[in-house]
Design a protein around this motif. Structure first.
Motif, PDB file in Angstrom:
ATOM      1  N   VAL A  95     -30.272  53.752 -97.219  1.00 45.27           N
ATOM      2  CA  VAL A  95     -28.817  53.643 -97.299  1.00 45.27           C
ATOM      3  C   VAL A  95     -28.475  52.625 -98.374  1.00 45.27           C
ATOM      4  CG1 VAL A  95     -28.490  54.240 -94.877  1.00 45.27           C
ATOM      5  CG2 VAL A  95     -28.714  51.840 -95.536  1.00 45.27           C
ATOM      6  N   ASN A  96     -27.273  52.710 -98.886  1.00 45.87           N
ATOM      7  CA  ASN A  96     -26.837  51.744 -99.888  1.00 45.87           C
ATOM      8  C   ASN A  96     -26.699  50.374 -99.235  1.00 45.87           C
ATOM      9  OD1 ASN A  96     -25.074  50.179-101.722  1.00 45.87           O
ATOM     10  ND2 ASN A  96     -24.994  52.114-102.847  1.00 45.87           N
ATOM     11  N   LEU A  97     -27.291  49.365 -99.863  1.00 43.35           N
ATOM     12  CA  LEU A  97     -27.264  48.019 -99.298  1.00 43.35           C
ATOM     13  C   LEU A  97     -25.840  47.547 -99.047  1.00 43.35           C
ATOM     14  CD1 LEU A  97     -28.902  45.486 -98.493  1.00 43.35           C
ATOM     15  CD2 LEU A  97     -28.672  44.721-100.864  1.00 43.35           C
ATOM     16  N   ALA A  98     -24.920  47.904 -99.931  1.00 39.17           N
ATOM     17  CA  ALA A  98     -23.530  47.458 -99.793  1.00 39.17           C
ATOM     18  C   ALA A  98     -22.894  47.993 -98.513  1.00 39.17           C
ATOM     19  CB  ALA A  98     -22.721  47.897-101.010  1.00 39.17           C
ATOM     20  N   ASP A  99     -23.335  49.179 -98.061  1.00 39.47           N
ATOM     21  CA  ASP A  99     -22.745  49.777 -96.863  1.00 39.47           C
ATOM     22  C   ASP A  99     -23.087  48.999 -95.592  1.00 39.47           C
ATOM     23  OD1 ASP A  99     -21.703  51.735 -98.476  1.00 39.47           O
ATOM     24  OD2 ASP A  99     -23.298  53.197 -98.063  1.00 39.47           O
ATOM     25  N   LEU A 100     -24.133  48.190 -95.633  1.00 37.68           N
ATOM     26  CA  LEU A 100     -24.539  47.426 -94.449  1.00 37.68           C
ATOM     27  C   LEU A 100     -23.754  46.128 -94.297  1.00 37.68           C
ATOM     28  CD1 LEU A 100     -28.428  47.874 -94.586  1.00 37.68           C
ATOM     29  CD2 LEU A 100     -26.781  49.125 -93.188  1.00 37.68           C
ATOM     30  N   ARG A 128     -34.989  48.090 -92.263  1.00 39.70           N
ATOM     31  CA  ARG A 128     -34.200  49.274 -92.613  1.00 39.70           C
ATOM     32  C   ARG A 128     -34.425  49.596 -94.079  1.00 39.70           C
ATOM     33  NH1 ARG A 128     -32.068  53.513 -93.185  1.00 39.70           N
ATOM     34  NH2 ARG A 128     -30.089  54.260 -92.366  1.00 39.70           N
ATOM     35  N   SER A 129     -34.597  50.887 -94.387  1.00 37.91           N
ATOM     36  CA  SER A 129     -34.767  51.313 -95.773  1.00 37.91           C
ATOM     37  C   SER A 129     -33.419  51.293 -96.485  1.00 37.91           C
ATOM     38  CB  SER A 129     -35.356  52.725 -95.824  1.00 37.91           C
ATOM     39  OG  SER A 129     -36.667  52.743 -95.315  1.00 37.91           O
ATOM     40  N   VAL A 130     -33.396  50.661 -97.665  1.00 41.98           N
ATOM     41  CA  VAL A 130     -32.146  50.535 -98.414  1.00 41.98           C
ATOM     42  C   VAL A 130     -32.405  50.797 -99.893  1.00 41.98           C
ATOM     43  CG1 VAL A 130     -31.093  48.879 -96.829  1.00 41.98           C
ATOM     44  CG2 VAL A 130     -32.503  48.049 -98.724  1.00 41.98           C
ATOM     45  N   GLN A 131     -31.325  50.999-100.612  1.00 46.90           N
ATOM     46  CA  GLN A 131     -31.388  51.081-102.069  1.00 46.90           C
ATOM     47  C   GLN A 131     -30.227  50.284-102.648  1.00 46.90           C
ATOM     48  OE1 GLN A 131     -31.108  55.229-103.106  1.00 46.90           O
ATOM     49  NE2 GLN A 131     -28.887  55.281-102.882  1.00 46.90           N
ATOM     50  N   ALA A 132     -30.420  49.814-103.861  1.00 46.33           N
ATOM     51  CA  ALA A 132     -29.384  49.016-104.517  1.00 46.33           C
ATOM     52  C   ALA A 132     -29.562  49.124-106.022  1.00 46.33           C
ATOM     53  CB  ALA A 132     -29.474  47.556-104.074  1.00 46.33           C
ATOM     54  N   ILE A 180     -31.254  48.585-113.119  1.00 47.36           N
ATOM     55  CA  ILE A 180     -32.216  49.438-112.425  1.00 47.36           C
ATOM     56  C   ILE A 180     -31.753  49.684-110.996  1.00 47.36           C
ATOM     57  CG2 ILE A 180     -34.152  48.572-113.796  1.00 47.36           C
ATOM     58  CD1 ILE A 180     -35.026  46.980-111.346  1.00 47.36           C
ATOM     59  N   THR A 181     -32.336  50.693-110.392  1.00 48.46           N
ATOM     60  CA  THR A 181     -32.102  50.996-108.981  1.00 48.46           C
ATOM     61  C   THR A 181     -33.404  50.769-108.226  1.00 48.46           C
ATOM     62  OG1 THR A 181     -30.387  52.630-109.458  1.00 48.46           O
ATOM     63  CG2 THR A 181     -31.470  52.775-107.314  1.00 48.46           C
ATOM     64  N   ASP A 192     -36.341  52.465-110.255  1.00 45.56           N
ATOM     65  CA  ASP A 192     -36.042  53.443-111.300  1.00 45.56           C
ATOM     66  C   ASP A 192     -35.116  52.794-112.335  1.00 45.56           C
ATOM     67  OD1 ASP A 192     -35.878  55.854-112.693  1.00 45.56           O
ATOM     68  OD2 ASP A 192     -34.121  56.509-111.530  1.00 45.56           O
ATOM     69  N   PRO A 193     -35.544  52.703-113.603  1.00 50.90           N
ATOM     70  CA  PRO A 193     -36.823  53.199-114.134  1.00 50.90           C
ATOM     71  C   PRO A 193     -37.995  52.341-113.670  1.00 50.90           C
ATOM     72  CG  PRO A 193     -35.624  51.997-115.811  1.00 50.90           C
ATOM     73  CD  PRO A 193     -34.698  52.104-114.646  1.00 50.90           C
ATOM     74  N   PRO A 194     -39.220  52.912-113.698  1.00 52.79           N
ATOM     75  CA  PRO A 194     -40.399  52.158-113.256  1.00 52.79           C
ATOM     76  C   PRO A 194     -40.636  50.943-114.145  1.00 52.79           C
ATOM     77  CG  PRO A 194     -40.861  54.513-113.442  1.00 52.79           C
ATOM     78  CD  PRO A 194     -39.545  54.285-114.101  1.00 52.79           C
ATOM     79  N   GLN A 195     -41.322  49.936-113.596  1.00 55.69           N
ATOM     80  CA  GLN A 195     -41.640  48.758-114.393  1.00 55.69           C
ATOM     81  C   GLN A 195     -42.644  49.125-115.479  1.00 55.69           C
ATOM     82  OE1 GLN A 195     -42.960  46.145-111.268  1.00 55.69           O
ATOM     83  NE2 GLN A 195     -45.089  46.774-111.439  1.00 55.69           N
TER      84      GLN A 195
END
Length: 251
Positions: A48-53, A69-73, A132-133, A187-190
């Motif tokens: 889930v988007n970190l901001a949504d938490l 919890r799995s998140v993305q940002a 990056i994401t 993303d993009p990878p390091q």
């Protein structure tokens, strides 16, 4: 009361204690399994988007409920404010964890555990400022416990003993969220092999089930073994085993 009575009482108490400890270990095994299943479910959920938490509005207890919890940002790494966490071996090799603030925009910054660095890469730094994401799991701050030594509260540290966000906050000029992210993908990878991203934690029930079986075995030996020994000795005594037929005056 006879000595035999007290021995019987002690044996009964010992057996009861062993059985109780066995069921206690079974209870701990069950509790640990339930907790591990909950954590694994959080890790396997779609990020889930970190901001949504709304992390900055969470209480201490509610933060516990979203840990792992799995998140993305999406944002930018603030490389100049990176810090190392010392004494973090990987597969037997000594090294560090690399922590870097991640600017989410709108004044929000979260610390990211980017992974492992070998001792030889102690001075590793990156200057890439591209957006990056990242994907990862939420982790709570770590504090010294037991005989662990706390980090110095004075000055600007080059490394921490653990991911202590409160201590890290002291040497930053901006506020950070009260959790950090253990990154598992970006993303993009390091562009380099380091830092090496950490594996997702594995959670096991431990030895509680084995301990329970051991206590039940001890209890069984006590409950069955003691009466056998008791009646065997009683039978020997009744038959006069161990008594000499030679008059004592003859000796």
């Amino acid at each position: 009361m006879s000595k035999k009575f007290f021995v019987n009482v002690l044996i009964f108490i010992a057996a009861l204690t062993m059985v109780t400890l066995g069921f206690w270990q079974l209870s701990r095994h069950s509790d640990k399994k339930e907790i591990n299943n909950t954590i694994n479910d959080r890790i396997l959920e779609n990020p889930v988007n970190l901001a949504d938490l709304r992390i900055d509005q969470q209480t201490e207890s509610s933060l516990t409920n979203i840990e792992y919890r799995s998140v993305q940002a999406t944002g930018l790494f603030k490389h100049s404010d990176s810090i190392l966490v010392r004494n973090r071996p990987l597969n037997g090799s000594p090294g560090y964890w690399l922590l870097t603030p991640f600017d989410l925009g709108n004044g929000r910054v979260v610390i990211v555990n980017r992974g492992w660095l070998p001792i030889a890469a102690e001075d590793f730094r990156q200057t890439n400022s591209d957006q990056i994401t990242i994907e990862g799991i939420i982790r709570k701050t770590q504090v010294a416990s037991g005989l662990q030594r706390e980090d110095s509260k004075e000055g600007k540290l080059a490394s921490l003993g653990r991911v202590d966000l409160s201590r890290y906050q002291q040497q930053l000029e901006y506020e950070i969220l009260p959790v950090f992210i253990q990154v598992i993908n970006q993303d993009p990878p390091q562009s380099s092999n380091f830092p090496k991203m950490l594996s997702i934690p594995e959670f096991k029930e431990g030895q509680h089930l084995n301990y329970a079986v051991q206590w039940f075995i001890f209890a069984t030996i006590t409950i069955i073994g003691y009466p056998l020994v008791f009646f065997r000795n009683r039978r020997k005594k009744d038959k006069g085993f161990g008594q000499s037929d030679i008059p004592i005056d003859y000796l």
